[in-house]
Design a protein around this motif. Structure first.
Motif, PDB file in Angstrom:
ATOM      1  N   ASP A 105     -11.870  -6.824  -1.084  1.00 35.18           N
ATOM      2  CA  ASP A 105     -11.154  -7.102   0.167  1.00 35.18           C
ATOM      3  C   ASP A 105     -10.157  -8.243   0.040  1.00 35.18           C
ATOM      4  O   ASP A 105      -9.737  -8.826   1.045  1.00 35.18           O
ATOM      5  CB  ASP A 105     -12.134  -7.386   1.323  1.00 35.18           C
ATOM      6  CG  ASP A 105     -13.004  -6.178   1.640  1.00 35.18           C
ATOM      7  OD1 ASP A 105     -12.493  -5.046   1.546  1.00 35.18           O
ATOM      8  OD2 ASP A 105     -14.190  -6.364   1.968  1.00 35.18           O
ATOM      9  N   THR A 137      -6.351  -9.683  -1.723  1.00 37.15           N
ATOM     10  CA  THR A 137      -5.000  -9.164  -1.904  1.00 37.15           C
ATOM     11  C   THR A 137      -4.440  -9.686  -3.219  1.00 37.15           C
ATOM     12  O   THR A 137      -4.952 -10.658  -3.790  1.00 37.15           O
ATOM     13  CB  THR A 137      -4.064  -9.581  -0.761  1.00 37.15           C
ATOM     14  OG1 THR A 137      -3.689 -10.966  -0.942  1.00 37.15           O
ATOM     15  CG2 THR A 137      -4.722  -9.390   0.596  1.00 37.15           C
ATOM     16  N   GLU A 153      -4.798   4.912  -1.656  1.00 35.57           N
ATOM     17  CA  GLU A 153      -4.016   3.673  -1.529  1.00 35.57           C
ATOM     18  C   GLU A 153      -3.916   3.021  -2.895  1.00 35.57           C
ATOM     19  O   GLU A 153      -4.899   2.931  -3.622  1.00 35.57           O
ATOM     20  CB  GLU A 153      -4.677   2.708  -0.548  1.00 35.57           C
ATOM     21  CG  GLU A 153      -4.668   3.166   0.895  1.00 35.57           C
ATOM     22  CD  GLU A 153      -5.267   2.101   1.802  1.00 35.57           C
ATOM     23  OE1 GLU A 153      -4.512   1.456   2.540  1.00 35.57           O
ATOM     24  OE2 GLU A 153      -6.494   1.920   1.737  1.00 35.57           O
ATOM     25  N   THR A 154      -2.741   2.570  -3.235  1.00 38.78           N
ATOM     26  CA  THR A 154      -2.507   1.969  -4.542  1.00 38.78           C
ATOM     27  C   THR A 154      -1.706   0.684  -4.384  1.00 38.78           C
ATOM     28  O   THR A 154      -0.794   0.621  -3.559  1.00 38.78           O
ATOM     29  CB  THR A 154      -1.717   2.929  -5.448  1.00 38.78           C
ATOM     30  OG1 THR A 154      -2.461   4.129  -5.620  1.00 38.78           O
ATOM     31  CG2 THR A 154      -1.467   2.316  -6.812  1.00 38.78           C
ATOM     32  N   VAL A 155      -2.050  -0.319  -5.190  1.00 41.69           N
ATOM     33  CA  VAL A 155      -1.263  -1.554  -5.209  1.00 41.69           C
ATOM     34  C   VAL A 155      -0.722  -1.793  -6.605  1.00 41.69           C
ATOM     35  O   VAL A 155      -1.333  -1.418  -7.604  1.00 41.69           O
ATOM     36  CB  VAL A 155      -2.088  -2.778  -4.750  1.00 41.69           C
ATOM     37  CG1 VAL A 155      -2.440  -2.668  -3.282  1.00 41.69           C
ATOM     38  CG2 VAL A 155      -3.341  -2.943  -5.594  1.00 41.69           C
ATOM     39  N   TYR A 180      -5.651   0.149  -8.267  1.00 40.35           N
ATOM     40  CA  TYR A 180      -4.733  -0.789  -8.919  1.00 40.35           C
ATOM     41  C   TYR A 180      -3.992  -0.026 -10.013  1.00 40.35           C
ATOM     42  O   TYR A 180      -4.606   0.561 -10.907  1.00 40.35           O
ATOM     43  CB  TYR A 180      -5.509  -1.960  -9.514  1.00 40.35           C
ATOM     44  CG  TYR A 180      -4.651  -3.043 -10.130  1.00 40.35           C
ATOM     45  CD1 TYR A 180      -4.449  -4.263  -9.475  1.00 40.35           C
ATOM     46  CD2 TYR A 180      -4.051  -2.865 -11.371  1.00 40.35           C
ATOM     47  CE1 TYR A 180      -3.672  -5.268 -10.047  1.00 40.35           C
ATOM     48  CE2 TYR A 180      -3.266  -3.862 -11.944  1.00 40.35           C
ATOM     49  CZ  TYR A 180      -3.082  -5.055 -11.277  1.00 40.35           C
ATOM     50  OH  TYR A 180      -2.305  -6.048 -11.846  1.00 40.35           O
ATOM     51  N   VAL A 214      -8.944   1.012  -2.359  1.00 30.97           N
ATOM     52  CA  VAL A 214      -7.656   0.584  -2.916  1.00 30.97           C
ATOM     53  C   VAL A 214      -7.681   0.678  -4.435  1.00 30.97           C
ATOM     54  O   VAL A 214      -8.576   0.140  -5.086  1.00 30.97           O
ATOM     55  CB  VAL A 214      -7.315  -0.850  -2.475  1.00 30.97           C
ATOM     56  CG1 VAL A 214      -5.954  -1.257  -3.029  1.00 30.97           C
ATOM     57  CG2 VAL A 214      -7.326  -0.966  -0.958  1.00 30.97           C
ATOM     58  N   VAL A 248      -8.836  -6.536  -5.251  1.00 28.58           N
ATOM     59  CA  VAL A 248      -8.550  -5.671  -4.099  1.00 28.58           C
ATOM     60  C   VAL A 248      -9.776  -4.874  -3.671  1.00 28.58           C
ATOM     61  O   VAL A 248      -9.904  -4.506  -2.492  1.00 28.58           O
ATOM     62  CB  VAL A 248      -7.360  -4.736  -4.378  1.00 28.58           C
ATOM     63  CG1 VAL A 248      -6.102  -5.564  -4.605  1.00 28.58           C
ATOM     64  CG2 VAL A 248      -7.609  -3.802  -5.558  1.00 28.58           C
ATOM     65  N   GLN A 249     -10.696  -4.629  -4.599  1.00 24.59           N
ATOM     66  CA  GLN A 249     -11.937  -3.944  -4.229  1.00 24.59           C
ATOM     67  C   GLN A 249     -12.905  -4.896  -3.523  1.00 24.59           C
ATOM     68  O   GLN A 249     -13.885  -4.456  -2.917  1.00 24.59           O
ATOM     69  CB  GLN A 249     -12.606  -3.360  -5.466  1.00 24.59           C
ATOM     70  CG  GLN A 249     -11.900  -2.133  -6.027  1.00 24.59           C
ATOM     71  CD  GLN A 249     -12.318  -0.852  -5.340  1.00 24.59           C
ATOM     72  OE1 GLN A 249     -13.490  -0.634  -5.069  1.00 24.59           O
ATOM     73  NE2 GLN A 249     -11.345   0.015  -5.055  1.00 24.59           N
ATOM     74  N   HIS A 263       0.839  -1.192   0.000  1.00 17.19           N
ATOM     75  CA  HIS A 263       0.000   0.000   0.000  1.00 17.19           C
ATOM     76  C   HIS A 263       0.873   1.241   0.000  1.00 17.19           C
ATOM     77  O   HIS A 263       1.813   1.366   0.770  1.00 17.19           O
ATOM     78  CB  HIS A 263      -0.900   0.020   1.237  1.00 17.19           C
ATOM     79  CG  HIS A 263      -1.947  -1.044   1.198  1.00 17.19           C
ATOM     80  ND1 HIS A 263      -3.173  -0.864   0.617  1.00 17.19           N
ATOM     81  CD2 HIS A 263      -1.939  -2.322   1.648  1.00 17.19           C
ATOM     82  CE1 HIS A 263      -3.890  -1.973   0.734  1.00 17.19           C
ATOM     83  NE2 HIS A 263      -3.161  -2.861   1.345  1.00 17.19           N
ATOM     84  N   THR A 318       0.622   5.613  -0.024  1.00 10.99           N
ATOM     85  CA  THR A 318      -0.328   6.662   0.299  1.00 10.99           C
ATOM     86  C   THR A 318      -0.016   7.977  -0.396  1.00 10.99           C
ATOM     87  O   THR A 318      -0.384   9.042   0.063  1.00 10.99           O
ATOM     88  CB  THR A 318      -0.359   6.905   1.819  1.00 10.99           C
ATOM     89  OG1 THR A 318       0.967   7.193   2.261  1.00 10.99           O
ATOM     90  CG2 THR A 318      -0.870   5.690   2.542  1.00 10.99           C
TER      91      THR A 318
END
Length: 380
Positions: A221, A223, A355-357, A288, A286, A218-219, A3, A5
């Protein structure tokens, strides 16, 4: 799942994934196999930086002598590629650009290289999603452009087998004349979106579609260690009758055939030019992110032109053209510090998620394997 920020740059998100793109152990796989018909062509095929040519003018001379550049999978409405291609053609009229199969997937680029191996019709260069790039390093010739030091280590294979170039965030585009703005992933499961929601390609082959499943994961919940929640969500979308199994193009959006589309934010934003009511949303929570990667075919029939194309793409001028297309150029951070960024275009970029993954190498590989096993059955 990493994650980040930072709201300012996608670059900050991707920089968390150094391990994803550091493939020093694969460097030997990228040894060029192309053999020129004379000494100059052979030298170009083994050049790993501008220093191997002597000067930039020497590289230009070698590329002009070849007179051809074979590109593949470069739609002109994708991240401003049309203007970029036209600028190269204007600058180098001695080099004919052969634009092959603009709408094929990353995986099909590699297939084209295999089919045409040893022929003058083989692609000279590739533009690839990360997963396909990681799976096919044997096809690439290492090359480090003159602006190599400006590219974050997290976004380049250490020897230059493949290098990130432009990126963005996975989003949902929609025709606001027909639909209210979706506020969450689950809104798309509702009756209002019956037979309307498409993704850009097959996630087992296309980077944008792969990222759509990553976003759904990720949306939901989940990973990036396990894409199953994303596969399950699309299975639910399909069961609801809302998934539209049609390849997305500018024409399908303009005609209304694909009125709701999962795609990169810069690609969705571009549809507004033909469809003024088209809007783009990046869901809260989150986000992507991802970059597309440039690579040189180890078997490039025009190895000097391939390397000149790479130098061109990573120049200040063309990095700003990615920005004009709504994408985030890989050298953005360095260009901001140097004062060479087009600040007006940079300021116009959409706000990044809080938050970005970004998937790592291992996560991308595992997700690719899982999608190969589960995707077709989930959405049949």
């Amino acid at each position: 799942m990493s994650h980040i920020t930072s709201r300012r740059l996608l670059l900050g998100a991707a920089a968390a994934t150094v391990a994803a793109l550091t493939l020093a152990g694969c460097s030997s796989a990228g040894t060029p196999s192309a053999e020129g018909t004379d000494g100059a062509a052979s030298d170009a095929a083994t050049a790993t930086s501008l220093a191997d040519f002597g000067t930039f003018a020497d590289l230009e001379e070698a590329a002009k002598a070849e007179g051809q550049l074979n590109v593949i999978a470069l739609p002109r409405d994708w991240a401003n590629y049309g203007e970029i291609l036209d600028l190269f053609a204007e600058r180098y009229p001695e080099i004919t650009i052969n634009e092959q199969s603009p709408d094929v997937s990353s995986a099909e680029e590699i297939q084209a290289a295999a089919t045409n191996e040893g022929l003058d019709t083989a692609p000279d260069v590739f533009d690839l999603g990360l997963t396909v790039a990681l799976q096919n390093t044997d096809w690439f010739a290492p090359y480090q452009v003159e602006t190599w030091d400006d590219i974050p280590d997290a976004l380049k294979e250490s020897t230059g087998l493949f290098v990130g170039d432009y990126g963005g965030y996975m989003s949902v585009g929609y025709d606001s004349a027909r639909f209210d703005a979706p506020e969450s992933l689950d809104d798309l499961l509702g009756e209002a979106y019956k037979g309307a929601v498409a993704i850009n390609g097959d996630p087992t082959q296309a980077g944008a579609a792969f990222a759509a499943v990553g976003l759904a994961t990720v949306q939901s919940d989940g990973t990036l260690d396990d894409f199953q929640p994303g596969i399950d969500w699309f299975s639910e979308l399909n069961a609801a009758g809302n998934m539209l199994k049609l390849d997305v193009t500018s024409a399908t959006v303009a005609s209304g055939e694909t009125p709701v589309v999962f795609d990169w934010d810069y690609l969705n934003a571009a549809h507004q030019a033909d469809t003024p009511t088209w809007e783009t949303v990046v869901f809260p929570g989150v986000g992507y992110a991802g970059y597309y990667n440039q690579a040189i075919n180890r078997d490039a029939p025009n190895p000097a032109a391939a390397r000149l194309w790479q130098e061109f793409l990573y120049s200040d001028e063309v990095q700003n053209l990615w920005l004009k297309g709504g994408a985030r150029p890989v050298r953005m951070e360095a260009m901001i510090e140097a004062g060479t960024i087009d600040q007006e275009l940079a300021d116009a970029l959409p706000t990044a998620p809080e938050e970005t993954v970004v998937p790592t190498e291992e996560q991308s590989a595992d997700a690719g394997t899982l999608l190969g096993e589960k995707w077709a059955a989930a959405v049949q």
